[in-house]
Design an enzyme around this catalytic site. Structure first.
Site, PDB file in Angstrom:
ATOM      1  CB  SER A  53      -0.906   0.018   1.233  1.00 20.57           C
ATOM      2  OG  SER A  53      -0.144   0.183   2.415  1.00 20.57           O
ATOM      3  CE  LYS A  54      -3.257   6.038  -1.607  1.00 24.46           C
ATOM      4  NZ  LYS A  54      -3.992   6.729  -2.665  1.00 24.46           N
ATOM      5  NE  ARG A  55      -2.213   2.587   5.487  1.00 23.27           N
ATOM      6  CZ  ARG A  55      -3.155   1.899   4.831  1.00 23.27           C
ATOM      7  NH1 ARG A  55      -3.944   2.518   3.986  1.00 23.27           N
ATOM      8  NH2 ARG A  55      -3.287   0.612   5.023  1.00 23.27           N
TER       9      ARG A  55
END
Length: 462
Positions: free
Chosen positions: A256-258
């Site tokens: 995920s982009k987190r």
């Protein structure tokens, strides 16, 4: 089971900034499998989720695939025998097939309001029941349905899943997978706005476009029994299914982009090479039979076997990608790398000077973006220094360089003689010289760098 003509596809949705790195991974496997069997790889855009549609996303997806070097034989940008390749341009087809299912009793009209569905789900949750449609509208008579449509009531078309039995499908890398029909939801097939859901659209399009193998992420395993039922209800032969393991972060969570950049454009902007990205993605769930870590897509095509794909979720390690990228940088001829660096920095640096500096920095580079921090001082004088400079030691180096020949050995001899005369340590003088000339305490070989900077520029900086 191999069909006469192998046809694979990816069907990204234009709902993000760019092509997701996970979709790039799936695209690579689809492309390699198709090419290795003399088949075709195509792109279809699934743009039926209008609430999440992002303007320009489709173009960026296609540009990223082109930049990566994954060509397609058919698609929305180049057409093909089964055009159009955007689902939003195929709505009449989905309506036709959804109504055909209603006519054969394999689907039904549902007029339930959003409020009723919301209350139903809350009641199910309170009673610890799975969130599934309760089949209320399946009991409507033909007359009730006709009256509701005549009165202008909004409706969707739902799949009529059998109450009993088991739906089984075969996965090429996972074997047979079975689901009890009573646990399969009566999925919405056609929404009230006339757009299909993923489930109807994907089955209709894959059949009409003669897709022989569906290679996609494992998150679609639970949806596959719905697709199998649709194939059965239409009387169509299902394709071969391969469900790839999802890419994971180092903590095993879904990529995920987190925690990691997830768009291909992010990696391009950070100076990664497309060949290196594809090489790394190839190793995610598959291993080269000869144990190679560095290999091209062409090499992969020659030895790829889809049944060798592992089902264990692979960890996407950016540091490993950086290592592979560095290996590729060192394989590139200086003349070609010069152009790549020049283009990456949008012409900021002189090409001739780039080519002269490459041998000094390429061993330290992992990405194109690191060239600026390693070699930027060749093009611009330092505006700041990593630490204060000892002017006395620097003066020793400066005087030593005033009159010596401007070649490595002569400069080194002059500085060492001057250092000895001054009673200083050579390594300290060389360090002050490095900081004054480059602004940094660490960098490419010092005297080779000064040779390139030239006498006048070096002494001016000192």
């Amino acid at each position: 089971m191999l069909m006469n003509t192998v046809r694979t596809r990816i069907a990204p949705s234009p709902t993000g900034q760019d092509l997701h790195i996970g979709n790039a991974y799936t695209a690579l496997i689809n492309y390699v499998f198709a090419v290795s069997h003399g088949g075709q790889f195509l792109i279809r855009i699934e743009d039926t989720d209008r609430t999440r549609f992002v303007e320009g996303s489709e173009q960026r997806i296609l540009e990223s695939l082109k930049w990566l070097g994954i060509p397609h034989a058919e698609g929305p940008d180049i057409g093909g025998p089964f055009a159009p390749y955007r689902q939003s341009e195929r709505l009449e087809l989905y309506k036709k097939y959804a109504e055909e299912l209603v006519d054969t009793g394999h689907a039904y009209y549902c007029f339930c309001t959003a409020d009723r569905l919301s209350k139903m789900r809350k009641d199910q949750e309170a009673n610890h029941k799975p969130p599934m449609y309760d089949k209320k509208c399946r009991a409507n008579s033909k007359q009730q349905t006709a009256n509701s449509i005549k009165n202008g009531e909004k409706y969707v078309i739902r799949l009529n899943v059998p109450d009993e039995g088991v739906t089984t499908f075969h996965d090429e890398i996972r074997g047979d997978i079975s689901f009890e029909n009573k646990l399969i939801d009566d999925q919405v097939l056609l929404k009230s706005d006339g757009y299909p859901t993923y489930h109807l659209g994907v089955v209709v399009d894959d059949h009409l476009m003669k897709i022989s193998h569906i290679i996609r992420g494992e998150e679609w395993i639970s949806s596959t029994p719905k697709h199998i039922l649709l194939y059965q209800f239409f009387g169509w032969t299902p394709p071969v299914f391969v469900h790839m393991p999802l890419l994971r972060n180092s903590d095993k969570s879904k990529l995920s982009k987190r925690k990691n950049p997830v768009w291909v454009g992010d990696y391009k902007a950070k100076g990664f090479l497309p060949e290196a990205i594809l090489n790394y993605l190839a190793t995610m769930a598959w291993a080269h039979p000869e144990g190679k870590e560095i290999f091209s897509v062409l090499e992969m095509v020659r030895v790829f076997d889809v049944k060798s794909i592992q089902t264990t979720a692979p960890i996407f390690d950016v540091e490993k990608l950086r290592w592979i990228n560095g290996e590729y940088l060192r394989k590139i001829q200086s003349s070609r790398l010069k152009v790549q660096i020049y283009d990456f920095y949008n012409g900021k640096y002189d090409q001739n000077l780039i080519e002269r500096t490459i041998p000094l920095v390429v061993e330290r580079m992992k990405t194109l973006a690191e060239y600026g921090s390693l070699a930027g001082f060749f093009f611009e004088r330092p505006q700041e220094y990593e630490r204060p400079i000892n002017k006395e030691l620097l003066s020793t180096a400066s005087h030593a360089l005033q009159h010596c020949d401007w070649i490595h050995d002569a400069m080194e001899k002059a500085i060492r003689e001057a250092t000895e005369k001054a009673g200083a340590k050579a390594k300290d003088v060389f360090m002050e010289l490095r900081v004054a000339a480059t602004g940094k305490t660490v960098g490419p070989p010092l005297l080779e760098s000064l040779e390139i900077l030239g006498r006048e520029e070096t002494l001016s900086r000192l």
